[in-house]
Scaffold this active site. Structure first.
Site, PDB file in Angstrom:
ATOM      1  N   HIS A  83      -2.182  -4.433  -2.065  1.00  0.00           N
ATOM      2  CA  HIS A  83      -2.371  -5.682  -1.977  1.00  0.00           C
ATOM      3  C   HIS A  83      -2.120  -6.209  -0.653  1.00  0.00           C
ATOM      4  O   HIS A  83      -1.956  -7.678  -0.394  1.00  0.00           O
ATOM      5  CB  HIS A  83       0.236  -5.189  -1.734  1.00  0.00           C
ATOM      6  CG  HIS A  83       0.388  -4.053  -1.103  1.00  0.00           C
ATOM      7  ND1 HIS A  83       0.318  -3.304  -0.438  1.00  0.00           N
ATOM      8  CD2 HIS A  83       0.756  -5.154   0.281  1.00  0.00           C
ATOM      9  CE1 HIS A  83       1.708  -2.908   0.431  1.00  0.00           C
ATOM     10  NE2 HIS A  83       1.385  -3.975   1.025  1.00  0.00           N
ATOM     11  N   ASP A 113      -1.675   0.696  -6.204  1.00  0.00           N
ATOM     12  CA  ASP A 113      -1.819   0.113  -5.009  1.00  0.00           C
ATOM     13  C   ASP A 113      -2.680   0.467  -3.944  1.00  0.00           C
ATOM     14  O   ASP A 113      -2.555   0.760  -2.542  1.00  0.00           O
ATOM     15  CB  ASP A 113      -0.011   0.218  -3.816  1.00  0.00           C
ATOM     16  CG  ASP A 113      -0.095  -1.183  -3.466  1.00  0.00           C
ATOM     17  OD1 ASP A 113      -0.725  -2.104  -3.313  1.00  0.00           O
ATOM     18  OD2 ASP A 113       0.696  -1.025  -2.426  1.00  0.00           O
ATOM     19  N   SER A 192       0.553  -1.225   6.618  1.00  0.00           N
ATOM     20  CA  SER A 192       0.300  -1.057   5.033  1.00  0.00           C
ATOM     21  C   SER A 192      -1.021  -1.040   5.099  1.00  0.00           C
ATOM     22  O   SER A 192      -1.666  -1.333   5.156  1.00  0.00           O
ATOM     23  CB  SER A 192       0.582  -2.208   4.338  1.00  0.00           C
ATOM     24  OG  SER A 192       1.958  -2.187   3.593  1.00  0.00           O
TER      25      SER A 192
END
Length: 212
Positions: A83, A113, A192
């Site tokens: 992402h 992911d 992230s």
């Protein structure tokens, strides 16, 4: 002129006073921080100029975001979240010393992911790589260290413990991630894709999501 290879050399020795205070977390940071990068992504989105004009023509708008990653191979291969790089028109990798390198997506697996990107590494630039550990022997309660770029603050270090294993979350309708490691180490947007280390400096996870 000082080459980047020199800037990425091993951390200087600790003084006797520092040695007395150095914890396993300090050692992880000293050994692994150079292998953690920030990832800048530019996304082109379409938005309406006015919600009241029926003749309005949507226009393309560039938006930037920041994420994190870990260097898997000195040739420039970097592990991050899918992402972080999804639908990015431009990507760049920012090394710990501040140098920025253009990059592109090599492969992505949205269902997990995960993504691998490739930075264009100039001749003479040496990248430090992470050491991958084994997530099969993780223990609830053991200390872990997260390094990343929360809210754009590159190479921020947080530490905590493994709070639980085999968690499952559904960040969006039809999307579910299973087998996650839950940690109480502080994580914020920008972390992230960054690595989660155990106290011997092995990467045992990739920071994926927060749940408030």
């Amino acid at each position: 002129m000082i080459s980047l290879a020199l800037l990425l050399c091993a951390a200087p020795p600790l003084s006797p006073a520092q040695q007395r205070r150095a914890t396993p977390v300090v050692e992880v940071v000293r050994e692994e921080a150079d292998a953690v990068v920030a990832i800048s992504a530019t996304h082109v989105v379409t938005q309406s100029q006015s919600m009241f004009d029926v003749f309005d023509v949507p226009r393309a708008v560039e938006r930037s975001s920041i994420g994190s990653g870990s260097v898997l191979h000195e040739a420039g291969y970097i592990l991050t979240n899918a992402h972080v790089v999804a639908q990015a028109s431009e990507l760049s990798v920012i090394l710990r010393g501040g140098r920025e390198l253009p990059a592109h997506v090599v492969a992505a697996l949205p269902s997990e992911d995960l993504a691998v990107i490739k930075a264009d590494v100039p001749r003479g630039v040496e990248l430090q790589t992470v050491t991958l550990g084994d997530s099969d022997d993780l223990m609830v309660g053991e200390t872990v260290v997260a390094i990343g770029a929360p809210v754009g603050l590159q190479n921020t270090v947080t530490a905590g413990i493994i709070s639980a294993l085999e968690r499952e979350i559904s960040p969006a309708r039809g999307v579910s991630f299973k087998g996650l490691v839950q940690t109480d180490a502080a994580i914020n947007p920008g972390n992230s894709g960054g690595p989660l280390f155990n106290v011997v400096g092995q990467q045992i996870g990739v920071t994926t999501a927060i749940r408030g």
